[in-house]
Design a protein around this motif. Structure first.
Motif, PDB file in Angstrom:
ATOM      1  N   TYR A 147     -62.173 -12.832 -53.989  1.00  0.00           N
ATOM      2  CA  TYR A 147     -61.879 -11.712 -54.868  1.00  0.00           C
ATOM      3  C   TYR A 147     -60.748 -12.082 -55.828  1.00  0.00           C
ATOM      4  O   TYR A 147     -59.996 -13.025 -55.593  1.00  0.00           O
ATOM      5  CB  TYR A 147     -61.538 -10.456 -54.068  1.00  0.00           C
ATOM      6  CG  TYR A 147     -60.401 -10.603 -53.082  1.00  0.00           C
ATOM      7  CD1 TYR A 147     -59.067 -10.420 -53.475  1.00  0.00           C
ATOM      8  CD2 TYR A 147     -60.643 -10.920 -51.749  1.00  0.00           C
ATOM      9  CE1 TYR A 147     -58.028 -10.539 -52.581  1.00  0.00           C
ATOM     10  CE2 TYR A 147     -59.605 -11.059 -50.838  1.00  0.00           C
ATOM     11  CZ  TYR A 147     -58.299 -10.863 -51.255  1.00  0.00           C
ATOM     12  OH  TYR A 147     -57.260 -10.992 -50.356  1.00  0.00           O
ATOM     13  N   SER A 149     -58.310  -9.777 -57.357  1.00  0.00           N
ATOM     14  CA  SER A 149     -57.088  -8.980 -57.359  1.00  0.00           C
ATOM     15  C   SER A 149     -56.691  -8.591 -55.938  1.00  0.00           C
ATOM     16  O   SER A 149     -57.553  -8.385 -55.074  1.00  0.00           O
ATOM     17  CB  SER A 149     -57.301  -7.715 -58.191  1.00  0.00           C
ATOM     18  OG  SER A 149     -56.205  -6.823 -58.063  1.00  0.00           O
ATOM     19  N   VAL A 150     -55.384  -8.494 -55.725  1.00  0.00           N
ATOM     20  CA  VAL A 150     -54.888  -8.064 -54.411  1.00  0.00           C
ATOM     21  C   VAL A 150     -55.416  -6.674 -54.077  1.00  0.00           C
ATOM     22  O   VAL A 150     -55.637  -6.342 -52.911  1.00  0.00           O
ATOM     23  CB  VAL A 150     -53.348  -8.078 -54.386  1.00  0.00           C
ATOM     24  CG1 VAL A 150     -52.818  -7.539 -53.057  1.00  0.00           C
ATOM     25  CG2 VAL A 150     -52.823  -9.486 -54.625  1.00  0.00           C
ATOM     26  N   ASP A 151     -55.675  -5.860 -55.112  1.00  0.00           N
ATOM     27  CA  ASP A 151     -56.209  -4.514 -54.890  1.00  0.00           C
ATOM     28  C   ASP A 151     -57.590  -4.557 -54.227  1.00  0.00           C
ATOM     29  O   ASP A 151     -58.025  -3.583 -53.608  1.00  0.00           O
ATOM     30  CB  ASP A 151     -56.313  -3.753 -56.219  1.00  0.00           C
ATOM     31  CG  ASP A 151     -54.944  -3.487 -56.825  1.00  0.00           C
ATOM     32  OD1 ASP A 151     -53.962  -3.406 -56.057  1.00  0.00           O
ATOM     33  OD2 ASP A 151     -54.857  -3.391 -58.070  1.00  0.00           O
ATOM     34  N   ASP A 152     -58.275  -5.703 -54.376  1.00  0.00           N
ATOM     35  CA  ASP A 152     -59.602  -5.844 -53.771  1.00  0.00           C
ATOM     36  C   ASP A 152     -59.531  -6.287 -52.320  1.00  0.00           C
ATOM     37  O   ASP A 152     -60.559  -6.332 -51.638  1.00  0.00           O
ATOM     38  CB  ASP A 152     -60.435  -6.871 -54.556  1.00  0.00           C
ATOM     39  CG  ASP A 152     -60.656  -6.441 -55.991  1.00  0.00           C
ATOM     40  OD1 ASP A 152     -60.822  -5.230 -56.217  1.00  0.00           O
ATOM     41  OD2 ASP A 152     -60.657  -7.320 -56.883  1.00  0.00           O
ATOM     42  N   SER A 153     -58.329  -6.631 -51.861  1.00  0.00           N
ATOM     43  CA  SER A 153     -58.154  -7.051 -50.470  1.00  0.00           C
ATOM     44  C   SER A 153     -58.302  -5.849 -49.549  1.00  0.00           C
ATOM     45  O   SER A 153     -57.727  -4.792 -49.811  1.00  0.00           O
ATOM     46  CB  SER A 153     -56.769  -7.684 -50.266  1.00  0.00           C
ATOM     47  OG  SER A 153     -56.518  -7.898 -48.888  1.00  0.00           O
ATOM     48  N   GLY A 208     -54.739  -5.149 -48.541  1.00  0.00           N
ATOM     49  CA  GLY A 208     -53.676  -5.317 -49.520  1.00  0.00           C
ATOM     50  C   GLY A 208     -52.914  -6.622 -49.339  1.00  0.00           C
ATOM     51  O   GLY A 208     -53.497  -7.652 -49.005  1.00  0.00           O
ATOM     52  N   TRP A 209     -51.591  -6.576 -49.575  1.00  0.00           N
ATOM     53  CA  TRP A 209     -50.770  -7.787 -49.463  1.00  0.00           C
ATOM     54  C   TRP A 209     -50.740  -8.338 -48.045  1.00  0.00           C
ATOM     55  O   TRP A 209     -50.684  -9.560 -47.849  1.00  0.00           O
ATOM     56  CB  TRP A 209     -49.346  -7.495 -49.941  1.00  0.00           C
ATOM     57  CG  TRP A 209     -49.242  -7.410 -51.426  1.00  0.00           C
ATOM     58  CD1 TRP A 209     -49.193  -6.278 -52.188  1.00  0.00           C
ATOM     59  CD2 TRP A 209     -49.208  -8.515 -52.340  1.00  0.00           C
ATOM     60  NE1 TRP A 209     -49.137  -6.588 -53.520  1.00  0.00           N
ATOM     61  CE2 TRP A 209     -49.135  -7.960 -53.649  1.00  0.00           C
ATOM     62  CE3 TRP A 209     -49.227  -9.895 -52.195  1.00  0.00           C
ATOM     63  CZ2 TRP A 209     -49.082  -8.752 -54.792  1.00  0.00           C
ATOM     64  CZ3 TRP A 209     -49.167 -10.693 -53.324  1.00  0.00           C
ATOM     65  CH2 TRP A 209     -49.096 -10.117 -54.608  1.00  0.00           C
ATOM     66  N   HIS A 220     -58.444 -14.348 -51.507  1.00  0.00           N
ATOM     67  CA  HIS A 220     -58.068 -14.299 -52.926  1.00  0.00           C
ATOM     68  C   HIS A 220     -58.331 -15.658 -53.566  1.00  0.00           C
ATOM     69  O   HIS A 220     -58.035 -16.705 -52.984  1.00  0.00           O
ATOM     70  CB  HIS A 220     -56.589 -13.941 -53.052  1.00  0.00           C
ATOM     71  CG  HIS A 220     -56.181 -13.546 -54.430  1.00  0.00           C
ATOM     72  ND1 HIS A 220     -56.036 -14.467 -55.443  1.00  0.00           N
ATOM     73  CD2 HIS A 220     -55.879 -12.327 -54.972  1.00  0.00           C
ATOM     74  CE1 HIS A 220     -55.661 -13.844 -56.547  1.00  0.00           C
ATOM     75  NE2 HIS A 220     -55.560 -12.541 -56.289  1.00  0.00           N
TER      76      HIS A 220
END
Length: 236
Positions: free
Chosen positions: A44, A46-50, A53-54, A128
């Motif tokens: 993915y 973007s981290v938003d797609d994790s 998240g972080w 990521h």
């Protein structure tokens, strides 16, 4: 380079073997990269797609290392099977006292198989894209580091981290220390060996001993004789 097992023109030979093998390894590897970045994997942007998240970014980094370490252990051990070894993995074991250039001096099939776990991971788990690239660079640097002859490691980590001292014993004694980053699977698989270099019995210690005894001169026959008498590694 003064060690009796260090081959004539070894660095040149390691570089030549790596440079002829890497293009062959790259062809199927690039095909996997194309599949990964064109939507067939769980990479993915973007981290938003994790999913987490972080924290998911951090967990994926840890799980990548443990997953690939496990897979490479078993792939590496498979490559040592008597029906496979001579055809594919033996060229890498020509370098009993390896240099950093030996790190990629593999038979193409050997090199591709040992790199395959890195490409399997993103098809199974979210990762990521930038982290994947960073990890891929890291594992190549790590592969170089375990062949570089620098046996120093923090004492607290020497039983956990599979460093150059551990991997040197793999090249010298063959049936031990198959792991990539950690000693976990060698311990579980019964193939762990306490590194000779960390017990004062490694290659550098042998060189110092031979120098002190005046046995490391320019006499090639003498050096070859010492190599034959001192060899404790398995004869393949």
């Amino acid at each position: 380079m003064k060690h009796p097992h260090f081959l004539e023109n070894q660095v040149r030979r390691e570089i030549k073997y790596a440079m002829t093998s890497l293009p062959c390894i790259s062809v199927p590897t690039v095909a996997l990269f194309f599949a990964e970045v064109r939507g067939y994997s769980k990479l993915y942007d973007s981290v938003d797609d994790s999913p987490l998240g972080w924290s998911g970014l951090f967990l994926s980094m840890i799980s990548f290392l443990f997953f690939t370490d496990m897979c490479i252990y078993w792939v590496h051990r498979f490559l040592h099977h008597k029906l496979i070894y001579k055809s594919f993995h033996k060229p890498h074991h020509v370098w009993k006292i390896a240099t950093p250039f030996a790190s990629h001096a593999f038979h193409p099939v050997d090199g591709f198989l040992q790199g395959l776990p890195y490409h399997i991971y993103p098809f199974l788990f979210p990762l990521h894209k930038v982290l994947y690239l960073a990890l891929y660079v890291f594992v190549n640097i790590w592969t170089i580091s375990i062949h570089d002859g620098d046996y120093r490691v923090p004492s607290a980590l020497s039983s956990v981290i599979n460093g150059a001292a551990h991997h040197t014993d793999h090249h010298l004694f063959f049936d031990f220390n198959y792991g990539q980053y950690f000693t976990l699977w060698d311990r579980l698989g019964g193939s762990y060996r306490q590194p000779s270099a960390l017990m004062g019995k490694g290659p550098l210690d042998l060189i110092r001993k031979l120098q002190a005894e005046g046995k490391l001169g320019n006499d090639t026959a003498k050096v070859n004789g010492l190599a034959q008498r001192g060899a404790s590694c398995k004869q393949e």
